[in-house]
Design a protein around this motif. Sequence first.
Motif, PDB file in Angstrom:
ATOM      1  N   UNK A 188     -97.538  35.765  28.501  1.00 17.86           N
ATOM      2  CA  UNK A 188     -96.709  35.019  27.556  1.00 17.86           C
ATOM      3  C   UNK A 188     -95.324  34.734  28.139  1.00 17.86           C
ATOM      4  N   UNK A 189     -94.724  35.725  28.764  1.00 20.15           N
ATOM      5  CA  UNK A 189     -93.404  35.523  29.369  1.00 20.15           C
ATOM      6  C   UNK A 189     -93.495  34.570  30.553  1.00 20.15           C
ATOM      7  N   UNK A 190     -94.561  34.691  31.317  1.00 20.68           N
ATOM      8  CA  UNK A 190     -94.755  33.817  32.474  1.00 20.68           C
ATOM      9  C   UNK A 190     -94.922  32.358  32.034  1.00 20.68           C
ATOM     10  N   UNK A 191     -95.632  32.154  30.940  1.00 19.64           N
ATOM     11  CA  UNK A 191     -95.824  30.797  30.430  1.00 19.64           C
ATOM     12  C   UNK A 191     -94.507  30.213  29.932  1.00 19.64           C
ATOM     13  N   UNK A 192     -93.677  31.050  29.315  1.00 20.43           N
ATOM     14  CA  UNK A 192     -92.369  30.580  28.845  1.00 20.43           C
ATOM     15  C   UNK A 192     -91.508  30.140  30.033  1.00 20.43           C
ATOM     16  N   UNK A 193     -91.568  30.898  31.125  1.00 23.25           N
ATOM     17  CA  UNK A 193     -90.821  30.530  32.334  1.00 23.25           C
ATOM     18  C   UNK A 193     -91.365  29.235  32.916  1.00 23.25           C
TER      19      UNK A 193
ATOM     20  N   UNK B 112     -96.191  28.678  41.439  1.00 18.56           N
ATOM     21  CA  UNK B 112     -96.653  29.387  40.246  1.00 18.56           C
ATOM     22  C   UNK B 112     -97.962  28.805  39.726  1.00 18.56           C
ATOM     23  N   UNK B 113     -98.132  27.501  39.884  1.00 14.89           N
ATOM     24  CA  UNK B 113     -99.321  26.842  39.352  1.00 14.89           C
ATOM     25  C   UNK B 113    -100.510  26.930  40.304  1.00 14.89           C
TER      26      UNK B 113
ATOM     27  N   UNK C 150     -95.170  34.985  43.201  1.00 16.44           N
ATOM     28  CA  UNK C 150     -96.007  36.178  43.317  1.00 16.44           C
ATOM     29  C   UNK C 150     -95.466  37.301  42.434  1.00 16.44           C
ATOM     30  N   UNK C 151     -94.138  37.426  42.399  1.00 13.66           N
ATOM     31  CA  UNK C 151     -93.525  38.445  41.550  1.00 13.66           C
ATOM     32  C   UNK C 151     -93.811  38.166  40.074  1.00 13.66           C
ATOM     33  N   UNK C 152     -93.646  36.919  39.663  1.00 16.18           N
ATOM     34  CA  UNK C 152     -93.880  36.560  38.263  1.00 16.18           C
ATOM     35  C   UNK C 152     -95.333  36.824  37.868  1.00 16.18           C
TER      36      UNK C 152
END
Length: 267
Positions: free
Chosen positions: A96-101, A214-215, A87-89
Amino acid sequence: MTSRIDSPRDLFQTIVSRTIGMLETSLLQRGCETDPLDLMDQLREFQSHLTDTSPQKGQRACQAGCAACCFTVAVDITPIEAIAVADYLKSYLPGQRREAIRQRLEHVVARRRKMTAEERQRIPLACGLLSMDGMCQAYAARPLICSGVFSLDREACDEAAELVQIGDIGGQVPLDQPARTATAGISGGLQRYLVEHGLDGNLYELNSAVLVALEDIDPLPRYLAGEDLFRDAICTDPHSAPRRATSAKKLHRRKGHREKSAANQRA
């Protein structure tokens, strides 16, 4: 933490009970309106109150910028902690940063799936939430174990991190034990509360659990509704339903025993 507690075991049990009491008024009472970040903030505030009173606080060697434990410790978390991190992410990191994680999480999980249960504990991997500069990308929503375990020896941490690189887990790192006991009590209370309310209270490997949450577009309502949301995560401690079907029967018997006892007391 309190002079009236004579042993770590007593302290642990007291903290478990207090944690359950806090959760009774914050999680299921509000159902799907529960904010997982607010919930974890409450638990972390309680955790901080306890760990700050540890007599070993002044000996801690942990400092900002050190990520040694993120490379050397295999972290297991509850589903609600994974949902809070996700939820934080989703709320605070750009796409873009979330996809990298997400890609780093996938990479770590793929490697972990090839390991045995023993190897997962013996061969740590860098946490997928770390950025390239070694900073946690979900620090404000990090799991309880990440915010409540403190090293007393920076050199021992550095040595452990170096040994891991050559396949040797090395010796033990000295820890703030009262703080560790407090953290274990809060985590244990959280797990017990989830199980006793018919929710998934198993422990899952951090990267795989966060990846699942996350997904999913909105995992909390599905989780609170009792769906087996984390069936694709790596379960490291299958102590309750839905990983252990017998746990539901045991819980039903315990609940029936408590109701019978309460009825006898009223009579």
